[in-house]
Design a protein around this motif. Structure first.
Motif, PDB file in Angstrom:
ATOM      1  N   ASN A 117       1.692  14.094   3.060  1.00 20.32           N
ATOM      2  CA  ASN A 117       3.152  14.157   2.925  1.00 20.32           C
ATOM      3  C   ASN A 117       3.890  12.972   3.553  1.00 20.32           C
ATOM      4  OD1 ASN A 117       3.257  16.725   1.584  1.00 20.32           O
ATOM      5  ND2 ASN A 117       2.756  17.686   3.541  1.00 20.32           N
ATOM      6  N   MET A 118       3.210  12.210   4.425  1.00 20.03           N
ATOM      7  CA  MET A 118       3.895  11.127   5.128  1.00 20.03           C
ATOM      8  C   MET A 118       4.256   9.991   4.174  1.00 20.03           C
ATOM      9  SD  MET A 118       2.622   8.573   8.157  1.00 20.03           S
ATOM     10  CE  MET A 118       2.180   7.312   6.956  1.00 20.03           C
ATOM     11  N   ILE A 119       5.460   9.447   4.365  1.00 22.36           N
ATOM     12  CA  ILE A 119       5.931   8.265   3.617  1.00 22.36           C
ATOM     13  C   ILE A 119       6.023   7.099   4.600  1.00 22.36           C
ATOM     14  CG2 ILE A 119       7.797   7.270   2.246  1.00 22.36           C
ATOM     15  CD1 ILE A 119       8.561  10.131   1.437  1.00 22.36           C
ATOM     16  N   PHE A 120       5.410   5.985   4.252  1.00 23.47           N
ATOM     17  CA  PHE A 120       5.356   4.820   5.134  1.00 23.47           C
ATOM     18  C   PHE A 120       6.452   3.842   4.724  1.00 23.47           C
ATOM     19  CE2 PHE A 120       3.749   0.663   6.490  1.00 23.47           C
ATOM     20  CZ  PHE A 120       3.289   0.938   7.780  1.00 23.47           C
ATOM     21  N   MET A 121       7.298   3.483   5.698  1.00 20.72           N
ATOM     22  CA  MET A 121       8.376   2.525   5.443  1.00 20.72           C
ATOM     23  C   MET A 121       8.112   1.240   6.199  1.00 20.72           C
ATOM     24  SD  MET A 121      11.085   1.184   7.332  1.00 20.72           S
ATOM     25  CE  MET A 121      11.945  -0.265   6.737  1.00 20.72           C
ATOM     26  N   GLN A 122       8.292   0.123   5.529  1.00 23.93           N
ATOM     27  CA  GLN A 122       8.264  -1.201   6.147  1.00 23.93           C
ATOM     28  C   GLN A 122       9.253  -2.078   5.393  1.00 23.93           C
ATOM     29  OE1 GLN A 122       4.288  -2.792   5.736  1.00 23.93           O
ATOM     30  NE2 GLN A 122       4.352  -2.785   3.512  1.00 23.93           N
ATOM     31  N   ASP A 123       9.767  -3.117   6.052  1.00 17.00           N
ATOM     32  CA  ASP A 123      10.754  -3.966   5.384  1.00 17.00           C
ATOM     33  C   ASP A 123      10.063  -4.986   4.490  1.00 17.00           C
ATOM     34  OD1 ASP A 123       9.853  -6.037   7.000  1.00 17.00           O
ATOM     35  OD2 ASP A 123      11.478  -5.817   8.456  1.00 17.00           O
ATOM     36  N   ASN A 124      10.832  -5.936   3.995  1.00 18.41           N
ATOM     37  CA  ASN A 124      10.307  -6.889   3.006  1.00 18.41           C
ATOM     38  C   ASN A 124       9.878  -8.222   3.604  1.00 18.41           C
ATOM     39  OD1 ASN A 124      10.751  -5.136   0.788  1.00 18.41           O
ATOM     40  ND2 ASN A 124      12.930  -5.657   0.815  1.00 18.41           N
ATOM     41  N   ALA A 125       9.467  -8.222   4.862  1.00 17.04           N
ATOM     42  CA  ALA A 125       8.918  -9.442   5.450  1.00 17.04           C
ATOM     43  C   ALA A 125       7.731  -9.905   4.596  1.00 17.04           C
ATOM     44  CB  ALA A 125       8.472  -9.180   6.889  1.00 17.04           C
ATOM     45  N   PRO A 126       7.509 -11.206   4.462  1.00 17.03           N
ATOM     46  CA  PRO A 126       6.431 -11.696   3.591  1.00 17.03           C
ATOM     47  C   PRO A 126       5.066 -11.075   3.874  1.00 17.03           C
ATOM     48  CG  PRO A 126       7.837 -13.513   4.264  1.00 17.03           C
ATOM     49  CD  PRO A 126       8.303 -12.317   5.037  1.00 17.03           C
ATOM     50  N   SER A 127       4.744 -10.875   5.154  1.00 16.01           N
ATOM     51  CA  SER A 127       3.437 -10.292   5.488  1.00 16.01           C
ATOM     52  C   SER A 127       3.351  -8.824   5.088  1.00 16.01           C
ATOM     53  CB  SER A 127       3.173 -10.429   6.990  1.00 16.01           C
ATOM     54  OG  SER A 127       4.179  -9.775   7.745  1.00 16.01           O
ATOM     55  N   HIS A 128       4.494  -8.166   4.913  1.00 16.51           N
ATOM     56  CA  HIS A 128       4.507  -6.749   4.524  1.00 16.51           C
ATOM     57  C   HIS A 128       4.449  -6.575   3.010  1.00 16.51           C
ATOM     58  CE1 HIS A 128       7.037  -5.842   8.420  1.00 16.51           C
ATOM     59  NE2 HIS A 128       5.856  -6.367   8.681  1.00 16.51           N
ATOM     60  N   ALA A 129       5.249  -7.386   2.317  1.00 14.90           N
ATOM     61  CA  ALA A 129       5.457  -7.154   0.884  1.00 14.90           C
ATOM     62  C   ALA A 129       4.501  -7.935  -0.010  1.00 14.90           C
ATOM     63  CB  ALA A 129       6.903  -7.515   0.524  1.00 14.90           C
ATOM     64  N   SER A 130       3.570  -8.666   0.576  1.00 15.87           N
ATOM     65  CA  SER A 130       2.647  -9.467  -0.247  1.00 15.87           C
ATOM     66  C   SER A 130       1.708  -8.573  -1.061  1.00 15.87           C
ATOM     67  CB  SER A 130       1.820 -10.391   0.655  1.00 15.87           C
ATOM     68  OG  SER A 130       0.925  -9.625   1.442  1.00 15.87           O
ATOM     69  N   LYS A 131       1.130  -9.154  -2.105  1.00 22.02           N
ATOM     70  CA  LYS A 131       0.176  -8.399  -2.927  1.00 22.02           C
ATOM     71  C   LYS A 131      -1.042  -7.980  -2.107  1.00 22.02           C
ATOM     72  CE  LYS A 131       1.444 -10.565  -7.327  1.00 22.02           C
ATOM     73  NZ  LYS A 131       0.974 -11.388  -8.480  1.00 22.02           N
ATOM     74  N   TYR A 132      -1.450  -8.859  -1.197  1.00 19.08           N
ATOM     75  CA  TYR A 132      -2.618  -8.548  -0.359  1.00 19.08           C
ATOM     76  C   TYR A 132      -2.351  -7.306   0.485  1.00 19.08           C
ATOM     77  CZ  TYR A 132      -6.315  -9.142   3.128  1.00 19.08           C
ATOM     78  OH  TYR A 132      -7.404  -8.942   3.956  1.00 19.08           O
ATOM     79  N   SER A 133      -1.196  -7.277   1.170  1.00 21.35           N
ATOM     80  CA  SER A 133      -0.880  -6.148   2.052  1.00 21.35           C
ATOM     81  C   SER A 133      -0.672  -4.862   1.258  1.00 21.35           C
ATOM     82  CB  SER A 133       0.378  -6.461   2.868  1.00 21.35           C
ATOM     83  OG  SER A 133       0.172  -7.578   3.704  1.00 21.35           O
ATOM     84  N   THR A 134      -0.023  -4.987   0.101  1.00 21.31           N
ATOM     85  CA  THR A 134       0.217  -3.800  -0.727  1.00 21.31           C
ATOM     86  C   THR A 134      -1.103  -3.204  -1.208  1.00 21.31           C
ATOM     87  OG1 THR A 134       2.342  -4.723  -1.458  1.00 21.31           O
ATOM     88  CG2 THR A 134       1.401  -2.950  -2.776  1.00 21.31           C
ATOM     89  N   ALA A 135      -2.026  -4.062  -1.638  1.00 26.39           N
ATOM     90  CA  ALA A 135      -3.337  -3.585  -2.107  1.00 26.39           C
ATOM     91  C   ALA A 135      -4.132  -2.984  -0.950  1.00 26.39           C
ATOM     92  CB  ALA A 135      -4.104  -4.734  -2.754  1.00 26.39           C
TER      93      ALA A 135
END
Length: 338
Positions: A231-249
């Motif tokens: 049920n947990m939803i993880f929130m992070q902002d759009n810093a490059p290290s957060h929103a990159s394809k690598y981090s998302t995958a």
């Protein structure tokens, strides 16, 4: 005993006569029925010879110099009055005169902490608010990094800004640049962390994911139940290290994907409740102009300040989200007060 503003000529003559007779200032005050301070002030001024301060004539500013000052104020946002006048080679002008001149063409401002929102930003903030309007925010983990330095929060001092101009936005480094970088999260009434990023490590996609693995996942997330993780939803902002394809995958392989990973609108620190936690901590560690001599000492101060934040304070922050979303919609995507 009555107190008057000025002594009359007759009273001044009597004071001189009484002094010649050896009377004290207190006795004279009683005899004249005047305030003792008034009598003492007259005696002191008489002894000093009643000298008045002679003001130096103020330097006159020509129309040509005024135009130069106006151009300099426009080119040097947040500069001091002295720096503006020196850039125009105008010397010998007292501060009071400089400020009086600048008030007609500029005003004192601080650098803006938040960049201006354009139309696209506002639309995306409104879309985000509509999407999560019915979300149970007690299940959202709000995360962020905070950078702390030895000498206090980064920022520019006040300075002169020409009328019609915006205060410039200072460069804000989310990562690196010295100091201590701290990561944490809040969910419901719980503080997750604090976790310190190793000194000298710049958070790119790979190091960010490794950091989460070593801290958040191993020390907190893996201890939670399967139903909690579901049920947990993880929130992070759009810093490059957060929103990159690598981090998302990488997060997707950890089970944090799709609806479990909150999308985040651009330029929206005002919507993240953990930003308020950072403010609480910084106010505590930097109160009364406190400074630190080492990175370890400022880290210890951050940890101590975080311990003083109780669950009720955190719950107040996380429960504020419904109101924040409504405020975003009411302001048509504009910034909200935090």
């Amino acid at each position: 005993m009555g107190q008057k503003k000025d002594l009359t000529g007759s009273e001044k003559s009597k004071i001189v006569r009484y002094l010649a007779e050896g009377c004290s200032s207190l006795k004279i005050a009683k005899l004249l029925k005047r305030d003792h301070r008034t009598i003492k002030r007259f005696i002191q001024n008489s002894q000093q010879g009643g000298k008045k301060r002679v003001e130096k004539p103020r330097r006159k500013i020509t129309a040509h110099e005024l135009r130069k000052v106006k151009r300099a104020a426009a080119k040097m946002p947040l500069a001091t009055s002295l720096a503006i006048f020196q850039s125009c080679n105008i010397t010998g002008v007292p501060k009071s005169t400089r400020c009086a001149i600048l008030r007609d063409m500029a005003k004192v401002r601080k650098a803006e902490r938040r960049p201006p929102l354009n139309k696209t930003h506002k639309l995306k903030r409104q879309d985000w608010a509509k999407k999560y309007l019915k979300t149970d925010f007690s299940k959202v983990l709000w995360t962020d990094e905070m950078r702390v330095s030895l000498d206090g929060p980064d920022g520019w001092a006040r300075g002169w800004i020409g009328k019609g101009q915006r205060a410039p936005v200072p460069l804000r480094r989310q990562q690196g640049g010295g100091g201590v970088l701290v990561w944490a999260g809040i969910i419901k009434d719980e503080l997750v962390g604090l976790f310190r990023v190793e000194d000298g490590v710049k958070l790119n996609s790979q190091s960010y994911c490794q950091f989460l693995e070593d801290t958040f996942f191993k020390q907190w997330y893996r201890k939670k139940s399967a139903s909690f993780k579901k049920n947990m939803i993880f929130m992070q902002d759009n810093a490059p290290s957060h929103a990159s394809k690598y981090s998302t995958a990488w997060l997707a392989r950890k089970g944090i994907k799709e609806e479990k990973l909150m999308t985040w609108p651009p330029c929206s620190p005002d919507l993240n409740p953990i930003e308020n936690l950072w403010s609480i901590i910084k106010c505590e560690i930097y109160k009364e102009g406190k400074q630190y001599t080492s990175l370890n000492s400022v880290w210890e101060a951050v940890v101590a300040a975080a311990r003083n934040v109780d669950g009720e304070q955190i719950k107040t922050l996380t429960e504020s989200m419904d109101g924040r979303l409504l405020s975003v919609l009411a302001k048509k995507g504009g910034y909200i007060g935090r």
